[in-house]
Design a protein around this motif. Structure first.
Motif, short mmCIF file in Angstrom:
data_model
loop_
_atom_site.label_atom_id
_atom_site.label_comp_id
_atom_site.label_asym_id
_atom_site.label_seq_id
_atom_site.Cartn_x
_atom_site.Cartn_y
_atom_site.Cartn_z
N GLN A 1 -13.48 3.06 3.36
CA GLN A 1 -12.85 3.15 2.05
C GLN A 1 -13.69 4.02 1.11
O GLN A 1 -13.16 4.79 0.32
CB GLN A 1 -12.65 1.76 1.46
N ASP B 1 0.32 5.24 8.65
CA ASP B 1 0.95 4.89 7.38
C ASP B 1 2.44 5.23 7.32
O ASP B 1 3.23 4.46 6.78
CB ASP B 1 0.23 5.57 6.22
N LYS C 1 -9.84 -2.64 -0.33
CA LYS C 1 -8.73 -3.26 0.38
C LYS C 1 -9.29 -3.93 1.63
O LYS C 1 -10.35 -3.56 2.11
CB LYS C 1 -7.71 -2.20 0.78
N SER C 2 -8.58 -4.86 2.17
CA SER C 2 -9.07 -5.55 3.36
C SER C 2 -8.68 -4.83 4.65
O SER C 2 -9.17 -5.17 5.71
CB SER C 2 -8.55 -6.99 3.38
N LYS C 3 -7.82 -3.84 4.57
CA LYS C 3 -7.28 -3.18 5.76
C LYS C 3 -8.34 -2.37 6.53
O LYS C 3 -8.36 -2.37 7.75
CB LYS C 3 -6.13 -2.27 5.35
N ASP C 4 -9.22 -1.68 5.82
CA ASP C 4 -10.23 -0.83 6.45
C ASP C 4 -11.62 -1.32 6.09
O ASP C 4 -11.82 -1.97 5.07
CB ASP C 4 -10.08 0.62 5.96
N ASP D 1 -11.62 -0.74 -6.17
CA ASP D 1 -11.02 -1.92 -5.57
C ASP D 1 -10.99 -1.72 -4.06
O ASP D 1 -10.37 -0.77 -3.57
CB ASP D 1 -9.59 -2.12 -6.06
#
Length: 128
Positions: free
Chosen positions: A12, A92, A4-7, A2
């Motif tokens: 990823q 984080d 993620k849109s963050k990186d 899955d």
């Protein structure tokens, strides 16, 4: 996997490779999946995996044996831990602290949840 849109996706995928190395699923000096194999497994473009491998090679985590493939570098775990530790502490952890403060979560609850997480996910793996 899955995404993620963050990186960026290649980063990823780098995290995925790094996790496999840290958990000793891919051993030091062991050949890792080819660009095409990993791309097919993760259902991404091979160019994205190649970008990941170039990034990891520049970071000293993997190395290329021309015509054979990519391998886990001798100091890979040390490099990964250093890079990810810095990223975690700078990016984080402040967000984590903000959330536990805003939600009124105490450290005893965090410790309990952390122990449960370790037991559920890493009971068979010695933390290295």
């Amino acid at each position: 996997m899955d995404f993620k849109s963050k990186d960026a996706i290649y980063l990823q995928i780098a995290d995925y490779v790094n996790e496999h190395i840290l958990l000793a699923r891919w051993a030091i000096n062991e050949k890792i999946p080819s660009v095409r194999e990993l791309a097919a497994h993760l259902q991404v473009n091979p160019n994205t995996v190649m970008r990941t491998y170039e990034h990891l090679q520049q970071s000293g985590i993997i190395y290329n044996k021309r015509g054979i493939g990519f391998f886990v570098a001798e100091q890979a775990r040390r490099h990964i831990k250093k890079q990810q530790r810095e990223r975690f502490l700078e990016r984080d952890l402040p967000e984590f602290f903000r959330n536990i403060y805003l939600l009124g979560i105490n450290m005893d609850e965090i410790t309990e949840k952390y122990q449960l997480y370790l037991n559920d996910n890493y009971a068979d793996h010695e933390n290295k």
